[in-house]
Write a protein that holds these residues in place. Structure first.
Motif, PDB file in Angstrom:
ATOM      1  N   UNK A   2       0.921  -0.997   0.061  1.00  0.00           N
ATOM      2  CA  UNK A   2       0.406  -0.008   0.500  1.00  0.00           C
ATOM      3  C   UNK A   2       0.960   0.965   0.137  1.00  0.00           C
ATOM      4  N   UNK A   3       2.163   1.162   0.858  1.00  0.00           N
ATOM      5  CA  UNK A   3       2.696   2.449   0.896  1.00  0.00           C
ATOM      6  C   UNK A   3       3.716   2.793  -0.445  1.00  0.00           C
ATOM      7  N   UNK A   4       4.137   1.882  -1.557  1.00  0.00           N
ATOM      8  CA  UNK A   4       4.235   1.368  -2.281  1.00  0.00           C
ATOM      9  C   UNK A   4       3.782   2.781  -4.136  1.00  0.00           C
ATOM     10  N   UNK A   5       1.629   1.663  -3.629  1.00  0.00           N
ATOM     11  CA  UNK A   5       0.367   2.611  -5.052  1.00  0.00           C
ATOM     12  C   UNK A   5       0.692   3.966  -3.546  1.00  0.00           C
ATOM     13  N   UNK A   6       0.822   4.093  -2.631  1.00  0.00           N
ATOM     14  CA  UNK A   6       0.615   5.644  -2.463  1.00  0.00           C
ATOM     15  C   UNK A   6       2.269   6.725  -2.853  1.00  0.00           C
ATOM     16  N   UNK A   7       2.781   6.180  -2.160  1.00  0.00           N
ATOM     17  CA  UNK A   7       3.726   6.715  -3.327  1.00  0.00           C
ATOM     18  C   UNK A   7       4.162   7.445  -4.703  1.00  0.00           C
ATOM     19  N   UNK A   8       3.319   5.929  -5.126  1.00  0.00           N
ATOM     20  CA  UNK A   8       3.460   6.231  -6.914  1.00  0.00           C
ATOM     21  C   UNK A   8       1.916   7.107  -6.805  1.00  0.00           C
ATOM     22  N   UNK A   9       1.602   7.290  -6.454  1.00  0.00           N
ATOM     23  CA  UNK A   9       0.121   8.642  -6.400  1.00  0.00           C
ATOM     24  C   UNK A   9       0.110   9.576  -6.116  1.00  0.00           C
ATOM     25  N   UNK A  10       1.176   9.515  -4.598  1.00  0.00           N
ATOM     26  CA  UNK A  10       1.278  10.646  -5.013  1.00  0.00           C
ATOM     27  C   UNK A  10       2.106  12.045  -5.836  1.00  0.00           C
ATOM     28  N   UNK A  15       3.908  15.080 -10.486  1.00  0.00           N
ATOM     29  CA  UNK A  15       4.969  15.178 -11.744  1.00  0.00           C
ATOM     30  C   UNK A  15       3.344  16.074 -12.796  1.00  0.00           C
ATOM     31  N   UNK A  16       2.490  15.124 -13.036  1.00  0.00           N
ATOM     32  CA  UNK A  16       0.846  15.961 -14.147  1.00  0.00           C
ATOM     33  C   UNK A  16       0.981  16.794 -13.712  1.00  0.00           C
ATOM     34  N   UNK A  17       0.512  17.147 -12.491  1.00  0.00           N
ATOM     35  CA  UNK A  17       0.132  18.894 -12.278  1.00  0.00           C
ATOM     36  C   UNK A  17       1.349  19.564 -12.583  1.00  0.00           C
ATOM     37  N   UNK A  18       2.453  19.385 -12.134  1.00  0.00           N
ATOM     38  CA  UNK A  18       3.778  20.503 -12.539  1.00  0.00           C
ATOM     39  C   UNK A  18       3.330  20.466 -14.213  1.00  0.00           C
ATOM     40  N   UNK A  58       2.788  24.477  -7.842  1.00  0.00           N
ATOM     41  CA  UNK A  58       1.816  23.405  -8.634  1.00  0.00           C
ATOM     42  C   UNK A  58       2.362  21.317  -7.701  1.00  0.00           C
ATOM     43  N   UNK A  59       3.656  21.519  -7.761  1.00  0.00           N
ATOM     44  CA  UNK A  59       4.429  19.927  -7.639  1.00  0.00           C
ATOM     45  C   UNK A  59       3.256  19.531  -5.757  1.00  0.00           C
TER      46      UNK A  59
END
Length: 81
Positions: A2-10, A15-18, A58-59
């Motif tokens: 769950x931690x890995x997926x959460x970090x990937x989502x963050x 990166x996307x919004x930036x 934004x990031x």
């Protein structure tokens, strides 16, 4: 896991919004400012520093949004034993 997926989502949200802020908002405004209002290199460098600060904001907002999406996704999943 769950931690890995959460970090990937963050990271993905940040990166996307930036990237969207840089390409969609900051680049056209920067080009317009450089062509029409900048009188010296100091004006351009000040605008560059301001653009970096806006992109950092934004990031952070994108990271928060990615975390929010992860929490909503986890909330909708059924509990597993």
């Amino acid at each position: 896991m769950k931690i890995l997926i959460r970090l990937l989502c963050i990271l993905g949200g940040a990166l996307t919004l930036s990237f969207l802020a840089a390409k969609g908002v900051l680049a056209p405004i920067g080009q317009w400012y450089e062509m029409n209002n900048a009188r010296s290199f100091d004006d351009v460098s000040d605008a560059f520093v301001l653009a970096l600060a806006v992109q950092a904001i934004f990031a952070v907002a994108g990271g928060w949004l990615g975390d929010w999406v992860f929490r909503k996704w986890r909330h909708k999943q059924p509990d597993r034993p």
